[in-house]
Every structure is written in C-alpha cells, then in structure tokens.
Write an enzyme that holds these catalytic residues in place. Structure first.
Site, PDB file in Angstrom:
ATOM      1  N   ASP A  72      56.318  16.922  82.307  1.00 38.73           N
ATOM      2  CA  ASP A  72      54.933  17.387  82.167  1.00 38.73           C
ATOM      3  C   ASP A  72      53.960  16.236  82.430  1.00 38.73           C
ATOM      4  O   ASP A  72      54.350  15.067  82.378  1.00 38.73           O
ATOM      5  CB  ASP A  72      54.688  18.012  80.782  1.00 38.73           C
ATOM      6  CG  ASP A  72      55.153  17.147  79.621  1.00 38.73           C
ATOM      7  OD1 ASP A  72      55.479  15.964  79.834  1.00 38.73           O
ATOM      8  OD2 ASP A  72      55.195  17.638  78.493  1.00 38.73           O
ATOM      9  N   ASN A 141      53.921  22.829  67.188  1.00 40.16           N
ATOM     10  CA  ASN A 141      53.760  24.285  67.339  1.00 40.16           C
ATOM     11  C   ASN A 141      54.947  24.907  68.082  1.00 40.16           C
ATOM     12  O   ASN A 141      54.883  26.055  68.504  1.00 40.16           O
ATOM     13  CB  ASN A 141      52.448  24.604  68.077  1.00 40.16           C
ATOM     14  CG  ASN A 141      52.409  24.003  69.479  1.00 40.16           C
ATOM     15  OD1 ASN A 141      53.377  23.368  69.915  1.00 40.16           O
ATOM     16  ND2 ASN A 141      51.311  24.191  70.190  1.00 40.16           N
ATOM     17  N   HIS A 143      56.273  23.767  70.991  1.00 38.14           N
ATOM     18  CA  HIS A 143      56.308  23.640  72.452  1.00 38.14           C
ATOM     19  C   HIS A 143      57.423  22.694  72.896  1.00 38.14           C
ATOM     20  O   HIS A 143      57.834  21.799  72.160  1.00 38.14           O
ATOM     21  CB  HIS A 143      54.942  23.219  73.035  1.00 38.14           C
ATOM     22  CG  HIS A 143      54.511  21.807  72.818  1.00 38.14           C
ATOM     23  ND1 HIS A 143      53.206  21.458  72.546  1.00 38.14           N
ATOM     24  CD2 HIS A 143      55.182  20.630  72.875  1.00 38.14           C
ATOM     25  CE1 HIS A 143      53.106  20.156  72.438  1.00 38.14           C
ATOM     26  NE2 HIS A 143      54.286  19.628  72.634  1.00 38.14           N
ATOM     27  N   GLU A 148      53.227  25.729  75.875  1.00 36.38           N
ATOM     28  CA  GLU A 148      52.579  26.080  74.621  1.00 36.38           C
ATOM     29  C   GLU A 148      52.892  27.537  74.269  1.00 36.38           C
ATOM     30  O   GLU A 148      53.064  28.371  75.172  1.00 36.38           O
ATOM     31  CB  GLU A 148      51.057  25.937  74.786  1.00 36.38           C
ATOM     32  CG  GLU A 148      50.593  24.520  75.084  1.00 36.38           C
ATOM     33  CD  GLU A 148      50.444  23.679  73.830  1.00 36.38           C
ATOM     34  OE1 GLU A 148      51.342  23.705  72.965  1.00 36.38           O
ATOM     35  OE2 GLU A 148      49.431  22.990  73.724  1.00 36.38           O
TER      36      GLU A 148
HETATM   37  C1  GLP Z   1      53.963  16.062  73.642  1.00 34.26           C
HETATM   38  C2  GLP Z   1      54.785  16.169  74.961  1.00 34.26           C
HETATM   39  C3  GLP Z   1      56.145  16.730  74.679  1.00 34.26           C
HETATM   40  C4  GLP Z   1      56.675  16.059  73.426  1.00 34.26           C
HETATM   41  C5  GLP Z   1      55.929  16.618  72.238  1.00 34.26           C
HETATM   42  C6  GLP Z   1      56.270  15.972  70.901  1.00 34.26           C
HETATM   43  O1  GLP Z   1      52.735  16.690  73.725  1.00 34.26           O
HETATM   44  N1  GLP Z   1      54.178  16.902  76.006  1.00 34.26           N
HETATM   45  O2  GLP Z   1      56.984  16.536  75.802  1.00 34.26           O
HETATM   46  O3  GLP Z   1      58.038  16.320  73.278  1.00 34.26           O
HETATM   47  O4  GLP Z   1      54.544  16.659  72.489  1.00 34.26           O
HETATM   48  O5  GLP Z   1      55.663  14.716  70.762  1.00 34.26           O
HETATM   49  P1  GLP Z   1      56.043  13.671  69.636  1.00 34.26           P
HETATM   50  O6  GLP Z   1      57.408  13.185  69.951  1.00 34.26           O
HETATM   51  O7  GLP Z   1      55.019  12.570  69.742  1.00 34.26           O
HETATM   52  O8  GLP Z   1      55.991  14.395  68.330  1.00 34.26           O
END
Ligand code: GLP
Length: 248
Positions: A72, A141, A143, A148
């Site tokens: 992403d 959430n 994702h 999302e």
């Molecule tokens: C981000 C990324 C995801 C990631 C997730 C969790 O927004 N787009 O690929 O896995 O959110 O992030 P974190 O590891 O900082 O909790």
C-alpha cells in the site's frame, strides 16, 4: 494453546520482544527458503509492528534476495517524502538487504493519474504473481494493507479513502507534525489472499479485540482481516497483549 476458528491458521505466542522478532524472522526466512522461486515475490507492511522483524533481519548475517511487491502507498507525496511507504521500507529493509531497485515493484505516489498505477500493479501481478509470502500487520479497525472496512473478499488493487481512525494512527508515525494523505492505493483482499504464505504480525493491547474477532468470527467485509480464515496457510505471530482476548 491459542486457537483460531480455521485450522489453516497457526498462532504462535511470542512471550518476549526477543521471541517476537526471532519467531517472525524465522518464519519469514523459512518461507523464503522453501519457495521454489529463485527470487520469491514478497509483500511487506509498514507500521510499528514489523519494525522488530526488520531489525532482526538487518542484524542477521543472512543474505536475502527477493522481489518486493508493494502492499500500500499514500497518494500525492513527492518521491523524497519521508512519509512515503516506499522510502520507509527502503530504509528499514530494502536498502540494508541490497534489494536492487529493479526488484522493487511500487506505486508512484506522485502520479497525477493513480489509475495508471493501479493498472500497472494489477497487470504486473497478473503476469508475475502470485506472491510467495505476504507479511501483514492489522489495523485497529481490522484493515490489512489499506483495505478499510468494509472491504470485500474479491476486492482488487484500488484507490481508497482512509478512515479517520487510520489517519489518526498513521499521523502518530510522524509525531503528528505532518498529516498523512487522506487517499491511498492498496492491493485488494483478493490479491493478498493469493499469496502462497501469509504471516500476520500483531503486538500490543490495542490489537487484542480486533485480532480475536478477525480470527474467530465469521469472515465479513466489516473486518477485512477476517478473510485470512479463508487462506490455506497463515501463521499469526503475536505477543501476550495482542492475544489477551483469547482464553487459553
Ligand atoms: C497501517 C498500514 C498497514 C499496517 C497497519 C498497522 O496503516 N497501512 O499495512 O499493517 O496500519 O500498523 P501498526 O503496525 O503501526 O499498528
């Protein structure tokens, strides 16, 4: 014992920070090694959760070679922006591992025509995919990537608007002094599920409820990560806090 609803999901409980990075690195390296491809295709996440894995890989003597396929990316950032996920992963793992630039298949954030990027990624994947390994984090959430809620199991690479919750947690990556873009590009659930092996990483209390739901409730667009239950080969590596909603 921690059990997911689907028996194709294995849950590994990391009892310490050290064990988390060791288990994640071991699982990643074993999956790379067992791939029949000379240069396996690998999907990697940004976020705080995978940082210990990247540190462990940087510190190991192992020489790894793979094709990095981007999960992403935000839309509208300059190529030099610190907030670009491409640059984040270059610093964390791709540059230290000497992954050649031609083996990095990424979205161009500053393309004024994001549909071109979507078409390019879709057709590259169609021709060269599926990925051998997808390493994922999970958003608070539910994702995965930037899929999302609600995101359908058949969703493909596309442009998405980020939820307020995701923007808030993403802004924290840069001490809230710069705002994350509201729009992003993401691989769809369908392309992620095509990966031959999925490694889901989760740490901390803020992931406990969503992780439990994702792994035990019937798959639904409201919790995009729940579709991992439909994949034949998933390893979840999580710490005690993230697993705290599971009854042992
Ligand atoms: C981000 C990324 C995801 C990631 C997730 C969790 O927004 N787009 O690929 O896995 O959110 O992030 P974190 O590891 O900082 O909790």
């Amino acid at each position: 014992m921690f059990n997911a609803k689907s028996d194709t999901i294995e849950i590994l409980h990391a009892k310490s920070k050290n064990e988390f990075s060791n288990l994640a690195a071991k699982s990643f390296c074993q999956s790379l090694k067992s791939s029949p491809q000379k240069k396996p295709i690998v999907i990697l996440p940004t976020g705080n959760t995978p940082l210990p894995l990247y540190a462990e890989l940087r510190n190991s003597e192992k020489k790894l070679d793979f094709i990095y396929f981007q999960l992403d990316e935000y839309i509208g950032l300059e190529p030099s922006s610190k907030r670009l996920f491409t640059n984040w992963l270059a610093d964390e793992i791709l540059d230290p591992m000497d992954i050649p630039h031609e083996q990095r298949i990424t979205f161009r954030s500053d393309n004024l025509f994001p549909q071109d990027e979507i078409d390019m990624m879709r057709s590259w994947y169609k021709e060269n995919g599926p990925a051998d390994i997808a390493v994922l984090g999970i958003g608070a959430n539910g994702h995965i990537g930037f899929n999302e809620p609600p995101s359908d199991e058949n969703s493909q690479t596309r442009l998405v608007k980020l939820s307020n919750e995701t923007l808030k947690s993403n802004n924290a990556y840069w001490d809230n002094d710069k705002k994350a873009p509201e729009y992003a590009l993401t691989l769809g659930i369908s392309e992620i599920l095509h990966a031959k092996k999925i490694i889901l990483l989760a740490t901390g209390k803020s992931k406990a409820i969503i992780l439990k739901k994702a792994l035990t409730e019937p798959p639904s667009p409201e919790i995009p990560a729940s579709y991992l239950q439909n994949h034949p080969n998933v390893t979840v590596i999580a710490d005690a806090e993230a697993l705290s909603e599971f009854k042992s």
